[in-house]
Design a protein around this motif. Structure first.
Motif, PDB file in Angstrom:
ATOM      1  N   PHE A   1       3.397  -8.700  11.485  1.00 34.69           N
ATOM      2  CA  PHE A   1       2.357  -9.123  10.547  1.00 34.69           C
ATOM      3  C   PHE A   1       2.930  -9.116   9.135  1.00 34.69           C
ATOM      4  CE2 PHE A   1      -1.570  -7.608  13.171  1.00 34.69           C
ATOM      5  CZ  PHE A   1      -1.209  -8.483  14.178  1.00 34.69           C
ATOM      6  N   GLY A   2       3.572  -8.010   8.790  1.00 34.30           N
ATOM      7  CA  GLY A   2       4.136  -7.862   7.446  1.00 34.30           C
ATOM      8  C   GLY A   2       5.422  -8.632   7.260  1.00 34.30           C
ATOM      9  N   PHE A   3       6.312  -8.621   8.278  1.00 32.54           N
ATOM     10  CA  PHE A   3       7.580  -9.315   8.147  1.00 32.54           C
ATOM     11  C   PHE A   3       7.376 -10.813   7.956  1.00 32.54           C
ATOM     12  CE2 PHE A   3       9.520  -5.777  10.964  1.00 32.54           C
ATOM     13  CZ  PHE A   3       9.599  -4.948   9.865  1.00 32.54           C
ATOM     14  N   LEU A   4       6.358 -11.372   8.617  1.00 31.50           N
ATOM     15  CA  LEU A   4       6.083 -12.799   8.489  1.00 31.50           C
ATOM     16  C   LEU A   4       5.583 -13.135   7.083  1.00 31.50           C
ATOM     17  CD1 LEU A   4       6.299 -15.273  10.263  1.00 31.50           C
ATOM     18  CD2 LEU A   4       3.955 -14.906  11.017  1.00 31.50           C
ATOM     19  N   PHE A   5       4.869 -12.188   6.478  1.00 25.52           N
ATOM     20  CA  PHE A   5       4.379 -12.414   5.124  1.00 25.52           C
ATOM     21  C   PHE A   5       5.517 -12.526   4.122  1.00 25.52           C
ATOM     22  CE2 PHE A   5       0.001 -11.002   6.220  1.00 25.52           C
ATOM     23  CZ  PHE A   5      -0.682 -12.005   5.542  1.00 25.52           C
ATOM     24  N   THR A   6       6.632 -11.871   4.382  1.00 20.42           N
ATOM     25  CA  THR A   6       7.754 -11.945   3.444  1.00 20.42           C
ATOM     26  C   THR A   6       8.306 -13.363   3.353  1.00 20.42           C
ATOM     27  OG1 THR A   6       9.453 -11.384   5.100  1.00 20.42           O
ATOM     28  CG2 THR A   6       8.377  -9.554   3.962  1.00 20.42           C
ATOM     29  N   PHE A   7       8.117 -14.154   4.412  1.00 18.91           N
ATOM     30  CA  PHE A   7       8.496 -15.565   4.360  1.00 18.91           C
ATOM     31  C   PHE A   7       7.463 -16.360   3.568  1.00 18.91           C
ATOM     32  CE2 PHE A   7      10.883 -14.106   8.000  1.00 18.91           C
ATOM     33  CZ  PHE A   7      12.070 -14.830   7.943  1.00 18.91           C
ATOM     34  N   SER A   8       6.183 -16.097   3.848  1.00 20.47           N
ATOM     35  CA  SER A   8       5.099 -16.873   3.230  1.00 20.47           C
ATOM     36  C   SER A   8       5.124 -16.807   1.713  1.00 20.47           C
ATOM     37  CB  SER A   8       3.742 -16.383   3.743  1.00 20.47           C
ATOM     38  OG  SER A   8       3.604 -16.629   5.126  1.00 20.47           O
ATOM     39  N   VAL A   9       5.368 -15.611   1.174  1.00 16.54           N
ATOM     40  CA  VAL A   9       5.287 -15.456  -0.278  1.00 16.54           C
ATOM     41  C   VAL A   9       6.511 -15.990  -1.001  1.00 16.54           C
ATOM     42  CG1 VAL A   9       3.776 -13.449  -0.092  1.00 16.54           C
ATOM     43  CG2 VAL A   9       6.242 -13.106  -0.200  1.00 16.54           C
ATOM     44  N   ASP A  10       7.535 -16.426  -0.240  1.00 15.71           N
ATOM     45  CA  ASP A  10       8.759 -16.909  -0.879  1.00 15.71           C
ATOM     46  C   ASP A  10       8.956 -18.410  -0.789  1.00 15.71           C
ATOM     47  OD1 ASP A  10       9.714 -14.629  -1.974  1.00 15.71           O
ATOM     48  OD2 ASP A  10      11.134 -14.148  -0.388  1.00 15.71           O
ATOM     49  N   ILE A  11       8.459 -19.049   0.262  1.00 14.28           N
ATOM     50  CA  ILE A  11       8.826 -20.451   0.475  1.00 14.28           C
ATOM     51  C   ILE A  11       7.810 -21.438  -0.080  1.00 14.28           C
ATOM     52  CG2 ILE A  11      10.154 -19.871   2.521  1.00 14.28           C
ATOM     53  CD1 ILE A  11       7.945 -20.887   4.239  1.00 14.28           C
ATOM     54  N   PHE A  12       6.732 -20.933  -0.710  1.00 15.50           N
ATOM     55  CA  PHE A  12       5.755 -21.829  -1.317  1.00 15.50           C
ATOM     56  C   PHE A  12       5.743 -21.624  -2.835  1.00 15.50           C
ATOM     57  CE2 PHE A  12       4.052 -21.381   3.014  1.00 15.50           C
ATOM     58  CZ  PHE A  12       3.904 -22.720   3.360  1.00 15.50           C
ATOM     59  N   PRO A  13       5.551 -22.705  -3.613  1.00 17.48           N
ATOM     60  CA  PRO A  13       5.496 -22.586  -5.080  1.00 17.48           C
ATOM     61  C   PRO A  13       4.259 -21.807  -5.530  1.00 17.48           C
ATOM     62  CG  PRO A  13       4.926 -24.812  -4.384  1.00 17.48           C
ATOM     63  CD  PRO A  13       5.453 -24.107  -3.169  1.00 17.48           C
ATOM     64  N   THR A  14       4.309 -21.276  -6.721  1.00 19.08           N
ATOM     65  CA  THR A  14       3.265 -20.383  -7.225  1.00 19.08           C
ATOM     66  C   THR A  14       1.886 -21.031  -7.252  1.00 19.08           C
ATOM     67  OG1 THR A  14       4.889 -19.234  -8.595  1.00 19.08           O
ATOM     68  CG2 THR A  14       2.581 -18.942  -9.175  1.00 19.08           C
TER      69      THR A  14
ATOM     70  N   ARG B   1      15.595 -10.305   7.322  1.00 23.14           N
ATOM     71  CA  ARG B   1      14.227 -10.357   7.815  1.00 23.14           C
ATOM     72  C   ARG B   1      14.049 -11.303   8.990  1.00 23.14           C
ATOM     73  NH1 ARG B   1      11.426 -12.870   2.415  1.00 23.14           N
ATOM     74  NH2 ARG B   1      12.964 -14.479   1.989  1.00 23.14           N
ATOM     75  N   LYS B   2      14.848 -12.375   9.064  1.00 24.72           N
ATOM     76  CA  LYS B   2      14.743 -13.286  10.207  1.00 24.72           C
ATOM     77  C   LYS B   2      15.203 -12.596  11.478  1.00 24.72           C
ATOM     78  CE  LYS B   2      16.078 -17.849  11.920  1.00 24.72           C
ATOM     79  NZ  LYS B   2      16.735 -19.143  11.610  1.00 24.72           N
ATOM     80  N   ARG B   3      16.342 -11.914  11.420  1.00 28.69           N
ATOM     81  CA  ARG B   3      16.829 -11.183  12.591  1.00 28.69           C
ATOM     82  C   ARG B   3      15.834 -10.093  12.989  1.00 28.69           C
ATOM     83  NH1 ARG B   3      21.647 -10.883   9.482  1.00 28.69           N
ATOM     84  NH2 ARG B   3      23.184 -12.455  10.065  1.00 28.69           N
ATOM     85  N   MET B   4      15.265  -9.423  11.980  1.00 28.33           N
ATOM     86  CA  MET B   4      14.312  -8.353  12.250  1.00 28.33           C
ATOM     87  C   MET B   4      13.086  -8.899  12.972  1.00 28.33           C
ATOM     88  SD  MET B   4      13.902  -4.995  11.450  1.00 28.33           S
ATOM     89  CE  MET B   4      14.496  -4.596   9.799  1.00 28.33           C
ATOM     90  N   LEU B   5      12.527  -9.996  12.465  1.00 25.91           N
ATOM     91  CA  LEU B   5      11.322 -10.559  13.049  1.00 25.91           C
ATOM     92  C   LEU B   5      11.570 -11.015  14.491  1.00 25.91           C
ATOM     93  CD1 LEU B   5       8.705 -12.766  11.386  1.00 25.91           C
ATOM     94  CD2 LEU B   5       9.716 -13.585  13.508  1.00 25.91           C
ATOM     95  N   ILE B   6      12.674 -11.694  14.724  1.00 29.84           N
ATOM     96  CA  ILE B   6      12.989 -12.181  16.071  1.00 29.84           C
ATOM     97  C   ILE B   6      13.212 -11.015  17.030  1.00 29.84           C
ATOM     98  CG2 ILE B   6      14.706 -13.415  17.446  1.00 29.84           C
ATOM     99  CD1 ILE B   6      15.105 -15.286  15.041  1.00 29.84           C
TER     100      ILE B   6
END
Length: 499
Positions: free
Chosen positions: A418-431, A377-382
């Motif tokens: 918009f969507g690819f960035l969300f895949t980071f947001s939902v993973d790197i923060f605690p519930t 996803r990082k390569r995709m977003l960049i």
């Protein structure tokens, strides 16, 4: 034969529910939530120009009207994120959809542009948390191996909604009727009917959300392990068709710090927010906020004014001005204002073009989302960010409006992030702060697009070429900044340990 399992981590418990009917139904519900939100927020792109004749709005007033949904989002995103993290995803999403329908539908009865703007501010504020909360709910109900794909696919719905709205607007805005409503000092005309049509999805998904499951991860985070297990068993039964007793998980270990309850409304909001603005989460909050600003400021204004741009191009072609450059065609169409001709309906061919562009980008998002786990996803977003930025910078380098239009479509592919960035947001923060963090970073990004929407409208008229240099250049720089995002391997959830 089912192997007996005692106590497992949440991720393992979720994996044991399988992947099937429940996940597809949840995906459809999330699609509906996002479509309802998109219809309400992006409706101004069609309603503002279509209402110009009746409401007698100037270009400045139209810019304010178009920016109201973003202001509504800024005002309430933080609030919805807090409620979702303390009251639950399901309850707040149901409330958001219901309030959004009531206020959005009321905008169809606006006697002037000020009332319309206020109601759109309220309706957009009501649905402002929908995208972030629905993706949070989806991520917390989807096994990890399918999570990135499922979340990334939601952008296809958001992008496709813009095209669907364009198609819906064609027959509605071509109607010719006017019914006087004396008590409200207004006439009910086609654009008002279109406003009502755009609110229908909100009512439908509010009902669907009411009958859905709460996030089992959220229930576990607030200490409701029994309820979480009940939901997990329900998911297992829907996915496998087996009896709930066959789901042999007796206890779920929550592998995160649980949220500490605080008394008082404001103290609770502070407790939910402070962890995001101090180490160790501060770095991620700042990084994602900047990235959301770049993505939304650079691309979202063009998504908002795409019907206006397409309408201007087609009207210039119909006048025989197709020998002009892309920007000159837009300027020539603006000089012949719709208010002078007393025709505020949008060009039908232009709306078809908007639909085609939206369909192309939505299809591309579906394809890229399906292979995101293979590329990363990082390569995709960049990659998407750099490609979009280069295309935006090249739009004014050709005198052919056809070539410029193709480059514009390429530039618009930046909305995929918009969507690819969300895949980071939902993973790197605690519930316990996940919904708040997603809403907060998204609020910052969308807040920046308020300025972009107003700036772009003026630049398209006064200095169109500069618009593409500014927005295209910023988008390109976003690709470089994306190198700072955490690598995929660093944000994968820890492997569960069996006991």
């Amino acid at each position: 034969m089912v192997v007996k399992t005692n106590s497992v981590s949440f991720e393992e418990a979720l994996n044991l529910t399988g992947f099937g009917k429940f996940n597809f139904l949840m995906q459809l519900l999330v699609f509906g939530l996002i479509m309802g939100m998109a219809f309400e927020i992006m409706s101004v792109a069609y309603l503002v120009p279509a209402s110009a004749c009746e409401l007698h709005t100037t270009s400045f007033e139209q810019g304010l009207m178009a920016g109201m949904p973003i202001l509504g989002i800024i005002a309430t995103s933080h609030f919805w994120g807090y409620l979702a993290d303390t009251r639950g995803r399901k309850k707040i999403l149901t409330c958001c959809m219901s309030l959004g329908f009531l206020t959005g539908a009321s905008a169809a009865l606006s006697p002037d542009w000020i009332v319309f703007s206020v109601l759109k501010f309220l309706s957009s504020g009501a649905v402002s948390g929908t995208y972030a909360l629905s993706l949070t709910l989806l991520s917390e109900c989807t096994p990890q191996r399918r999570r990135s794909i499922m979340i990334a696919l939601t952008s296809s719905v958001y992008l496709g909604s813009a095209g669907l709205m364009a198609v819906i607007s064609i027959p509605v805005l071509q109607m010719h009727f006017s019914y006087v409503i004396p008590y409200l000092n207004m006439e009910f005309t086609p654009w008002r009917l279109l406003n009502l049509v755009f609110t229908i999805p909100l009512a439908l998904v509010a009902v669907g959300m009411y009958f859905s499951y709460e996030s089992p991860r959220f229930l576990l985070s607030i200490g409701e392990e029994e309820k979480a297990l009940k939901v997990l068993k329900g998911i297992y039964m829907m996915n496998t068709g087996n009896n709930g007793e066959d789901y042999n998980v007796s206890s779920v270990v929550f592998d995160e710090d649980k949220h500490k309850q605080t008394s008082g409304f404001w103290s609770s909001i502070v407790a939910q927010t402070v962890p995001l603005v101090k180490p160790p989460l501060l770095k991620n909050t700042l990084m994602l906020s900047v990235m959301f600003v770049i993505v939304y400021f650079g691309i979202n204004p063009f998504l908002t004014w795409l019907p206006y741009i397409a309408d201007g191009l087609m009207k210039a072609i119909e006048r025989g001005d197709d020998n002009l450059s892309f920007c000159d065609m837009l300027r020539s169409s603006h000089n012949e204002t719709v208010t002078e001709n007393k025709d505020c309906s949008l060009n039908s061919v232009a709306m078809v073009i908007v639909f085609v562009i939206s369909f192309i980008i939505a299809t591309l998002n579906t394809i890229l989302s399906s292979i995101i786990n293979y590329i990363g996803r990082k390569r995709m977003l960049i990659g998407v960010q750099l490609f979009s930025g280069i295309a935006g910078l090249c739009i004014t380098l050709t005198d052919s409006w056809v070539a410029s239009t193709v480059l514009l479509v390429a530039f618009m592919t930046g909305v995929l992030n918009f969507g690819f960035l969300f895949t980071f947001s939902v993973d790197i923060f605690p519930t316990y702060v996940k919904a708040m963090s997603v809403c907060l970073t998204l609020m910052v990004g969308r807040g920046s697009s308020v300025f972009g929407i107003n700036i772009l409208k003026h630049l398209l008229v006064d200095d169109c070429e500069l618009a593409f240099y500014i927005f295209g250049g910023l988008t390109f720089l976003g690709g470089i900044f994306g190198l700072l995002l955490p690598a995929d391997k660093k944000i994968v959830t820890k492997k569960p340990t069996e006991t």
